[in-house]
Design an enzyme around this catalytic site. Structure first.
Site, PDB file in Angstrom:
ATOM      1  N   CYS A  70      26.711  21.135   8.045  1.00  7.16           N
ATOM      2  CA  CYS A  70      26.172  19.866   8.520  1.00  7.16           C
ATOM      3  C   CYS A  70      25.707  20.036   9.969  1.00  7.16           C
ATOM      4  CB  CYS A  70      27.238  18.779   8.446  1.00  7.16           C
ATOM      5  SG  CYS A  70      26.720  17.210   9.184  1.00  7.16           S
ATOM      6  N   CYS A 141      19.559  17.366  -3.855  1.00  5.74           N
ATOM      7  CA  CYS A 141      18.265  17.482  -3.186  1.00  5.74           C
ATOM      8  C   CYS A 141      18.495  17.120  -1.714  1.00  5.74           C
ATOM      9  CB  CYS A 141      17.279  16.529  -3.855  1.00  5.74           C
ATOM     10  SG  CYS A 141      15.592  16.720  -3.310  1.00  5.74           S
TER      11      CYS A 141
END
Length: 152
Positions: A70, A141
């Site tokens: 992240c 996605c």
């Protein structure tokens, strides 16, 4: 688009990020801190739940071994072994690391989708669909601007 539809769309676009900000996350920052650490494109995707243009992320074509983290808090999200070429123009994965993601329902485009975000800082990542490869059948996605890749 009539005035009533415009107002409804504007409210829906602002409600989703507000709902995400109301959740409690381990890593928290002020809006000013997020803006200072992210580019405008990263901020738009990660904090405003936007979407990068298809084909714009070099991570879509990345085939190196490593881990995708992240960008907002450096939590390890995806091992490269779960990445596949979905042909969509966005980095796609069929599975994440355990306890890496959070989800919520996203109705911004008029249909319910499952949004994926970092469970530690709440940064928007993308959406999950049920048209991926075995063994999960899922396609995560993901917006490349939400990720940092570290080679093994």
């Amino acid at each position: 688009m009539n005035r009533r539809m415009f107002i409804a769309a504007a409210l829906a676009a602002t409600a989703a990020p507000a709902a995400l900000m109301a959740q409690q996350f381990e890593v928290t920052r002020t809006d000013a801190e997020w803006r200072a650490m992210l580019t405008q494109a990263e901020y738009n995707v990660m904090r405003r739940e936007g979407t990068e243009r298809a084909g714009s992320s070099p991570l879509d074509q990345n085939t190196a071994e490593g881990v995708y983290h992240c960008r907002g808090c450096d939590l390890a999200l995806y091992p490269s072994r779960t990445k596949f070429d979905s042909g969509t123009g966005w980095p796609s994965f069929y599975a994440s690391f355990e306890n890496a993601l959070g989800t919520k329902v996203d109705r911004k485009i008029g249909v319910a989708r499952t949004e994926l975000h970092c469970r530690r800082c709440g940064s928007h990542l993308g959406h999950v669909f049920n048209d991926g490869p075995p063994p999960t059948g899922q396609r995560h996605c993901i917006n490349g601007v939400s990720l940092v890749f570290r080679a093994a």
